[in-house]
Design an enzyme around this catalytic site. Sequence first.
Site, PDB file in Angstrom:
ATOM      1  CG  HIS A 167      36.434  56.096  41.424  1.00 22.96           C
ATOM      2  ND1 HIS A 167      34.909  55.874  40.765  1.00 22.96           N
ATOM      3  CD2 HIS A 167      37.037  56.639  40.301  1.00 22.96           C
ATOM      4  CE1 HIS A 167      35.053  56.204  39.690  1.00 22.96           C
ATOM      5  NE2 HIS A 167      36.184  56.645  39.249  1.00 22.96           N
ATOM      6  CD  GLU A 176      46.971  46.422  38.214  1.00 18.88           C
ATOM      7  OE1 GLU A 176      46.082  45.308  38.297  1.00 18.88           O
ATOM      8  OE2 GLU A 176      47.933  46.206  38.757  1.00 18.88           O
TER       9      GLU A 176
HETATM   10  P1  AMP Z   1      37.942  57.837  36.074  1.00 16.75           P
HETATM   11  O1  AMP Z   1      36.955  58.504  37.291  1.00 16.75           O
HETATM   12  O2  AMP Z   1      37.175  56.734  35.264  1.00 16.75           O
HETATM   13  O3  AMP Z   1      38.697  58.840  35.388  1.00 16.75           O
HETATM   14  O4  AMP Z   1      38.930  56.987  37.322  1.00 16.75           O
HETATM   15  C1  AMP Z   1      39.592  57.328  38.096  1.00 16.75           C
HETATM   16  C2  AMP Z   1      40.611  56.584  38.607  1.00 16.75           C
HETATM   17  O5  AMP Z   1      39.956  55.126  39.149  1.00 16.75           O
HETATM   18  C3  AMP Z   1      41.728  55.852  37.653  1.00 16.75           C
HETATM   19  O6  AMP Z   1      42.781  55.628  37.998  1.00 16.75           O
HETATM   20  C4  AMP Z   1      40.992  54.631  37.154  1.00 16.75           C
HETATM   21  O7  AMP Z   1      41.835  53.613  36.660  1.00 16.75           O
HETATM   22  C5  AMP Z   1      40.493  54.115  38.576  1.00 16.75           C
HETATM   23  N1  AMP Z   1      39.454  53.211  38.461  1.00 16.75           N
HETATM   24  C6  AMP Z   1      38.242  53.223  37.929  1.00 16.75           C
HETATM   25  N2  AMP Z   1      37.278  52.215  37.791  1.00 16.75           N
HETATM   26  C7  AMP Z   1      38.212  51.183  38.429  1.00 16.75           C
HETATM   27  C8  AMP Z   1      38.003  49.989  39.139  1.00 16.75           C
HETATM   28  N3  AMP Z   1      36.853  49.077  38.392  1.00 16.75           N
HETATM   29  N4  AMP Z   1      38.787  49.446  39.858  1.00 16.75           N
HETATM   30  C9  AMP Z   1      40.135  50.135  40.227  1.00 16.75           C
HETATM   31  N5  AMP Z   1      40.415  51.473  39.744  1.00 16.75           N
HETATM   32  C10 AMP Z   1      39.273  51.646  39.075  1.00 16.75           C
END
Ligand code: AMP
Length: 281
Positions: free
Chosen positions: A37, A148
């Site tokens: 994030h 991604e």
């Molecule tokens: P989430 O909190 O899981 O809904 O994720 C929020 C944002 O963070 C989304 O755009 C995800 O794709 C991104 N995200 C989650 N994990 C990663 C990661 N390991 N690397 C890059 N972006 C991430």
Amino acid sequence: MQTIRQIDALRDAVAALRADGQPVAFVPTMGALHAGHIALVEEARRRTPHVVASIFVNPRQFAAHEDLDRYPRRLAKDQAMLAEAGCQLLWAPEVDTMYPAGFATAITIGGVTAPLEGAARPGHFDGVATVVAKLFNQVGPDIALFGEKDYQQLAVIRRLVADLDFPIEIIGVPTEREEDGVALSSRNAYLTEEERAQARALPRALGEAAGSIAAGGDIAEALARAEAALVRAGFGPIDYIALADAATLAPLDRLDRPARLLAAAWLGTTRLIDNIAVMPG
Ligand code: AMP
């Protein structure tokens, strides 16, 4: 960093940011933040001083049997991480603010939502598209950044923005990984120590299959080997492991265009997803 819970206050705060004419970037999340994030916030900061993040665990993108109730929530730590990364505003609405009594709208996107996550999690992308459209209308950013890591979600958001004419530039950010290759995920917190060690098999299997396919190897055989490697490592069930068109996510049986290899598989009670690019030679 200011944490905001009401829409009027959010609009005023974003308007104040805009006063210097520089763009506003937006990073939507469900909290339980990690370096993945923060990579989105840092990429946003490279483009503009004005970064707004949101934390909202969106009930509409979880099916009844999914992990909404056990999804990790730790606002104080998240606030500290966002402030440290240079985020200026945190939009953290309550469920009743997002979905007041009488709320009755859903956005359904066709095509790109059909395979993979859409097939494994019916209704999931309706929930994602609906909440992201609301967040876009609430925050009104110029730029929005998505990882991604959730590759199909990124494609779905690109479709949403193109189809509904949101004046927002969508930026995809590469997946942040642990040293052993495992993609950072809020759901990694569910893994036991043993499962965390087993999880390495997922990026490894994807990397090997992607290498073999890019080198001209048989696609079905590479996918079968990857699936067998996951099962040997303790994964099961495997929801999918598939080669898809990098833009439309339609299944590919020949590497004749930019492609993505995507997988979703269970380790105990935790469902992990990952993906990797596969370029034609
Ligand atoms: P989430 O909190 O899981 O809904 O994720 C929020 C944002 O963070 C989304 O755009 C995800 O794709 C991104 N995200 C989650 N994990 C990663 C990661 N390991 N690397 C890059 N972006 C991430």
